[in-house]
Design an enzyme around this catalytic site. Structure first.
Site, mmCIF file in Angstrom:
data_model
loop_
_atom_site.group_PDB
_atom_site.id
_atom_site.type_symbol
_atom_site.label_atom_id
_atom_site.label_comp_id
_atom_site.label_asym_id
_atom_site.label_seq_id
_atom_site.Cartn_x
_atom_site.Cartn_y
_atom_site.Cartn_z
ATOM 1 N N CYS A 189 0.841 -1.258 0.132
ATOM 2 C CA CYS A 189 -0.207 0.007 0.092
ATOM 3 C C CYS A 189 0.687 1.332 0.053
ATOM 4 C CB CYS A 189 -0.802 0.084 1.149
ATOM 5 S SG CYS A 189 -2.079 1.332 1.294
ATOM 6 N N GLU B 116 -8.648 -1.178 -1.979
ATOM 7 C CA GLU B 116 -8.783 0.395 -2.189
ATOM 8 C C GLU B 116 -10.036 0.947 -1.397
ATOM 9 O OE1 GLU B 116 -6.477 1.989 -3.146
ATOM 10 O OE2 GLU B 116 -5.219 0.540 -4.165
ATOM 11 N N HIS C 276 -10.032 1.929 2.361
ATOM 12 C CA HIS C 276 -9.409 3.139 2.781
ATOM 13 C C HIS C 276 -10.473 4.152 2.938
ATOM 14 C CE1 HIS C 276 -5.093 2.566 2.029
ATOM 15 N NE2 HIS C 276 -5.274 2.180 0.945
HETATM 16 NI NI NI Z 1 -3.686 1.089 -0.012
#
Ligand code: NI
Length: 211
Positions: A131, A174, A177
């Site tokens: 990440c 994703e 997040h």
């Molecule tokens: Ni990430």
């Protein structure tokens, strides 16, 4: 090997993909390149990464401010050799994510607004994830193999797709997040975590599994 956000791409079976029209993608990319800027990527430990992001109003999707945000995200992701970036990673608590999906020698870029994930079945897929907000590290995570993905695209059109395999993993990473979740929170064995330049993914996993 080229360093990218998720660098271990597993050998996967067959997929069903909707390919984006290349011409449209190229046009958008040319448009983006005019005004974009590299933004600072927040790193793990920054409390903003633990906040919840808000949804876009549909009529916000095609505004100049949103286009600028997406352009900056692409510039930032490319500069960092990433394969995906969610807006909160550059401090914008909004539900938009960009992903770069590799197809043999090529890739396609996608932009998703207000994505929602529904898991399909219980089958899981394990892979080594990285990440941009946890730079220099990799960790082994198991995620749902098959998902239903609902999102708005850049023309504010609603899409519904079934995605499986590695792409499904990317979307799940994703979208986490947006809810303040990092892949390290999804790990079930902290021994399967290490520096990306020292972790022998295959050997480490085999060793940990047998102990
Ligand atoms: Ni990430």
């Amino acid at each position: 090997m080229k360093k990218c956000h998720y660098f271990q791409i597993l050998k996967l079976n067959s997929f069903n993909y909707e390919y984006i029209n290349d011409a449209i993608t190229n046009k958008l990319q040319i448009k983006r390149r005019k005004t974009m800027a590299i933004r600072n990527i927040l790193r793990s430990g920054n409390p903003i990464l633990r906040e919840r992001s808000t949804e876009f109003e549909i009529d916000q999707i095609q505004t100049q401010a949103t286009r600028q945000l997406v352009a900056d995200m692409f510039e930032t992701m490319e500069a960092a050799n990433g394969q995906g970036l969610a807006a909160p990673q550059i401090g914008e608590l909004k539900r938009v994510v960009i992903v770069r999906l590799f197809r043999d020698e090529n890739y396609i870029d996608r932009v998703l607004f207000n994505p929602k994930i529904k898991v399909v079945g219980k089958s899981k897929l394990g892979s080594w994830e990285g990440c941009l907000s946890v730079p220099g590290f990799v960790g082994y995570v198991e995620r749902i193999r098959r998902i239903e993905l609902e999102f708005y695209d850049e023309s504010a059109k609603k899409n519904l797709e079934t995605v499986e395999g590695y792409d499904a993993v990317v979307y799940q990473h994703e979208c986490d997040h947006f809810d303040g979740i990092l892949y390290t929170d999804r790990m079930t064995d902290s021994r399967l975590f290490g520096f990306d330049d020292t972790t022998d993914t295959r050997e480490l996993r085999a060793l940990v599994k047998s102990n």
